[in-house]
Write a protein that holds these residues in place. Structure first.
Motif, PDB file in Angstrom:
ATOM      1  N   ASP A 107       0.823  -1.206   0.000  1.00  0.00           N
ATOM      2  CA  ASP A 107       0.000   0.000   0.000  1.00  0.00           C
ATOM      3  C   ASP A 107       0.862   1.262   0.000  1.00  0.00           C
ATOM      4  O   ASP A 107       0.555   2.237  -0.688  1.00  0.00           O
ATOM      5  CB  ASP A 107      -0.930   0.026   1.209  1.00  0.00           C
ATOM      6  N   ILE A 108       1.937   1.254   0.762  1.00  0.00           N
ATOM      7  CA  ILE A 108       2.828   2.419   0.831  1.00  0.00           C
ATOM      8  C   ILE A 108       3.438   2.710  -0.540  1.00  0.00           C
ATOM      9  O   ILE A 108       3.537   3.869  -0.958  1.00  0.00           O
ATOM     10  CB  ILE A 108       3.930   2.210   1.896  1.00  0.00           C
ATOM     11  N   GLU A 109       3.831   1.655  -1.247  1.00  0.00           N
ATOM     12  CA  GLU A 109       4.380   1.851  -2.589  1.00  0.00           C
ATOM     13  C   GLU A 109       3.327   2.444  -3.525  1.00  0.00           C
ATOM     14  O   GLU A 109       3.632   3.324  -4.340  1.00  0.00           O
ATOM     15  CB  GLU A 109       4.912   0.527  -3.153  1.00  0.00           C
ATOM     16  N   ALA A 110       2.090   1.986  -3.401  1.00  0.00           N
ATOM     17  CA  ALA A 110       1.006   2.543  -4.225  1.00  0.00           C
ATOM     18  C   ALA A 110       0.768   4.007  -3.859  1.00  0.00           C
ATOM     19  O   ALA A 110       0.574   4.859  -4.749  1.00  0.00           O
ATOM     20  CB  ALA A 110      -0.269   1.729  -4.038  1.00  0.00           C
ATOM     21  N   TYR A 111       0.792   4.342  -2.565  1.00  0.00           N
ATOM     22  CA  TYR A 111       0.625   5.733  -2.137  1.00  0.00           C
ATOM     23  C   TYR A 111       1.747   6.612  -2.677  1.00  0.00           C
ATOM     24  O   TYR A 111       1.534   7.751  -3.059  1.00  0.00           O
ATOM     25  CB  TYR A 111       0.591   5.840  -0.611  1.00  0.00           C
ATOM     26  N   ARG A 112       2.951   6.055  -2.700  1.00  0.00           N
ATOM     27  CA  ARG A 112       4.108   6.814  -3.191  1.00  0.00           C
ATOM     28  C   ARG A 112       3.920   7.164  -4.670  1.00  0.00           C
ATOM     29  O   ARG A 112       4.230   8.273  -5.101  1.00  0.00           O
ATOM     30  CB  ARG A 112       5.381   6.000  -2.974  1.00  0.00           C
ATOM     31  N   LYS A 113       3.381   6.228  -5.441  1.00  0.00           N
ATOM     32  CA  LYS A 113       3.143   6.482  -6.864  1.00  0.00           C
ATOM     33  C   LYS A 113       2.014   7.490  -7.075  1.00  0.00           C
ATOM     34  O   LYS A 113       2.071   8.307  -7.974  1.00  0.00           O
ATOM     35  CB  LYS A 113       2.808   5.178  -7.583  1.00  0.00           C
ATOM     36  N   ILE A 114       0.978   7.399  -6.236  1.00  0.00           N
ATOM     37  CA  ILE A 114      -0.202   8.254  -6.419  1.00  0.00           C
ATOM     38  C   ILE A 114       0.024   9.651  -5.840  1.00  0.00           C
ATOM     39  O   ILE A 114      -0.193  10.661  -6.514  1.00  0.00           O
ATOM     40  CB  ILE A 114      -1.439   7.603  -5.765  1.00  0.00           C
TER      41      ILE A 114
END
Length: 138
Positions: free
Chosen positions: A87-94
């Protein structure tokens, strides 16, 4: 408790089925070794006055402030990340690094009545109780 009592307790808790009763500031606690078949390990479970009450695990999950005295005195504090690494990686991209770092810093705090380490249990009991006395072996 004397050092020989702590040594006897540690020896008793070294087997998967050890039991011991202690008196801590008016509370009678039973320490019982219980095995977990799935993990092939054992841990020490703390019964307060003969009970394991789920209500004692209740706390403020953001700050970790327990709502019951039994929780503070006898149970192990557990801190986990609220968001998974995926989830953190997805947040970083978004949203970018800053928002992802803020999301990563959010923790979920709860309590558990089992202890894997005897030395951690001993340290916690001594730090949170003024008197600890051995009653007997069960």
């Amino acid at each position: 408790m004397e050092q020989e009592d702590w040594d006897a307790l540690k020896e008793q808790m070294a087997s998967p089925w050890g039991c011991m009763k202690l008196k801590c500031d008016g509370f009678e606690i039973s320490l019982s070794q219980e095995t977990d078949r799935t993990k092939k390990s054992w841990s020490t479970v703390v019964y307060v006055d003969g009970y394991l009450k789920g209500i004692w695990l209740d706390c403020d999950h953001r700050t970790g402030e327990p709502k019951h005295e039994e929780t503070r005195r006898f149970y192990r504090k557990v801190t986990r990340a609220l968001h998974t690494k995926k989830d953190i990686e997805a947040y970083r991209k978004i949203w970018g690094k800053r928002k992802a770092a803020e999301a990563e810093a959010v923790k979920f705090i709860t309590y558990d009545w089992s202890w894997k380490s005897f030395s951690s249990l001993k340290k916690h009991l001594l730090a949170n109780n003024t008197s600890v006395a051995r009653i007997s072996e069960i």
